[in-house]
Motif scaffolding. Structure first.
Motif, PDB file in Angstrom:
ATOM      1  N   PHE A  31       0.741  -1.168  -0.020  1.00  0.00           N
ATOM      2  CA  PHE A  31       0.019   0.157  -0.054  1.00  0.00           C
ATOM      3  C   PHE A  31       0.864   1.403   0.115  1.00  0.00           C
ATOM      4  O   PHE A  31       0.762   2.270  -0.789  1.00  0.00           O
ATOM      5  N   GLN A  32       1.779   1.367   0.944  1.00  0.00           N
ATOM      6  CA  GLN A  32       2.562   2.654   0.989  1.00  0.00           C
ATOM      7  C   GLN A  32       3.531   2.873  -0.209  1.00  0.00           C
ATOM      8  O   GLN A  32       3.416   4.071  -0.677  1.00  0.00           O
ATOM      9  N   ALA A  33       3.840   1.910  -1.015  1.00  0.00           N
ATOM     10  CA  ALA A  33       4.653   2.101  -2.015  1.00  0.00           C
ATOM     11  C   ALA A  33       3.607   2.513  -3.228  1.00  0.00           C
ATOM     12  O   ALA A  33       4.018   3.719  -4.009  1.00  0.00           O
ATOM     13  N   SER A  34       2.417   1.971  -3.322  1.00  0.00           N
ATOM     14  CA  SER A  34       1.536   2.485  -4.468  1.00  0.00           C
ATOM     15  C   SER A  34       1.127   4.042  -3.902  1.00  0.00           C
ATOM     16  O   SER A  34       1.082   4.981  -4.937  1.00  0.00           O
ATOM     17  N   ASN A  35       0.982   4.351  -2.615  1.00  0.00           N
ATOM     18  CA  ASN A  35       0.420   5.689  -2.384  1.00  0.00           C
ATOM     19  C   ASN A  35       1.821   6.701  -2.415  1.00  0.00           C
ATOM     20  O   ASN A  35       1.309   7.787  -3.040  1.00  0.00           O
ATOM     21  N   ASN A  36       2.648   6.200  -2.077  1.00  0.00           N
ATOM     22  CA  ASN A  36       3.759   7.214  -2.444  1.00  0.00           C
ATOM     23  C   ASN A  36       4.353   7.496  -3.646  1.00  0.00           C
ATOM     24  O   ASN A  36       4.647   8.480  -4.192  1.00  0.00           O
ATOM     25  N   ARG A  37       4.208   6.279  -4.577  1.00  0.00           N
ATOM     26  CA  ARG A  37       4.480   6.475  -6.082  1.00  0.00           C
ATOM     27  C   ARG A  37       3.297   7.312  -6.481  1.00  0.00           C
ATOM     28  O   ARG A  37       3.755   8.395  -7.299  1.00  0.00           O
ATOM     29  N   ARG A  57      -5.111   2.319  -6.747  1.00  0.00           N
ATOM     30  CA  ARG A  57      -4.742   0.789  -6.523  1.00  0.00           C
ATOM     31  C   ARG A  57      -4.336   1.088  -4.870  1.00  0.00           C
ATOM     32  O   ARG A  57      -4.821  -0.156  -4.448  1.00  0.00           O
ATOM     33  N   ALA A  58      -3.770   2.128  -4.445  1.00  0.00           N
ATOM     34  CA  ALA A  58      -3.614   2.139  -3.005  1.00  0.00           C
ATOM     35  C   ALA A  58      -5.099   2.031  -2.149  1.00  0.00           C
ATOM     36  O   ALA A  58      -5.137   1.494  -1.185  1.00  0.00           O
ATOM     37  N   GLN A  59      -5.877   2.848  -2.820  1.00  0.00           N
ATOM     38  CA  GLN A  59      -7.350   2.693  -2.221  1.00  0.00           C
ATOM     39  C   GLN A  59      -7.842   1.260  -2.119  1.00  0.00           C
ATOM     40  O   GLN A  59      -8.547   0.978  -1.117  1.00  0.00           O
ATOM     41  N   GLU A  60      -7.655   0.637  -3.321  1.00  0.00           N
ATOM     42  CA  GLU A  60      -8.186  -0.745  -3.448  1.00  0.00           C
ATOM     43  C   GLU A  60      -7.263  -1.686  -2.545  1.00  0.00           C
ATOM     44  O   GLU A  60      -8.252  -2.584  -1.854  1.00  0.00           O
ATOM     45  N   VAL A  61      -6.246  -1.457  -2.274  1.00  0.00           N
ATOM     46  CA  VAL A  61      -5.456  -2.452  -1.464  1.00  0.00           C
ATOM     47  C   VAL A  61      -5.705  -2.149   0.043  1.00  0.00           C
ATOM     48  O   VAL A  61      -5.833  -2.930   0.751  1.00  0.00           O
ATOM     49  N   ASN A  62      -5.875  -0.753   0.251  1.00  0.00           N
ATOM     50  CA  ASN A  62      -5.994  -0.485   1.887  1.00  0.00           C
ATOM     51  C   ASN A  62      -7.199   0.468   1.784  1.00  0.00           C
ATOM     52  O   ASN A  62      -6.999   1.808   1.726  1.00  0.00           O
ATOM     53  N   PRO A  63      -8.381   0.088   1.817  1.00  0.00           N
ATOM     54  CA  PRO A  63      -9.535   1.227   1.742  1.00  0.00           C
ATOM     55  C   PRO A  63      -9.944   1.893   3.036  1.00  0.00           C
ATOM     56  O   PRO A  63     -10.887   2.599   2.821  1.00  0.00           O
ATOM     57  N   LYS A  64      -9.148   1.644   3.848  1.00  0.00           N
ATOM     58  CA  LYS A  64      -9.309   2.475   5.302  1.00  0.00           C
ATOM     59  C   LYS A  64      -9.493   4.199   4.760  1.00  0.00           C
ATOM     60  O   LYS A  64      -8.868   4.701   4.325  1.00  0.00           O
TER      61      LYS A  64
END
Length: 64
Positions: A31-37, A57-64
């Motif tokens: 998640f953090q890699a998708s979000n930071n990229r 993708r980051a939201q999909e992996v970690n929808p919190k």
């Protein structure tokens, strides 16, 4: 721990993007890699469609 992309010097952002890409190759659900990229691509003005895709993708992996 990943650095906040906004804190990186401009010349370090391209390297950060490459590092996040490598991390996602190893673990596509990192998640953090998708979000930071996503953030890094948006900051450097890289392909914003790809940046948006990373954010989704980051939201999909970690929808919190």
């Amino acid at each position: 721990m990943l650095l906040d992309p906004a804190d990186l010097a401009p010349h370090d952002r391209a390297k950060a993007e490459a590092d996040y890409t490598e991390a996602l190759t190893i673990d596509p659900k990192f998640f953090q890699a998708s979000n930071n990229r996503c953030i890094t691509r948006a900051i450097i003005g890289a392909d914003l469609k790809r940046a948006r895709r990373d954010c989704l993708r980051a939201q999909e992996v970690n929808p919190k």
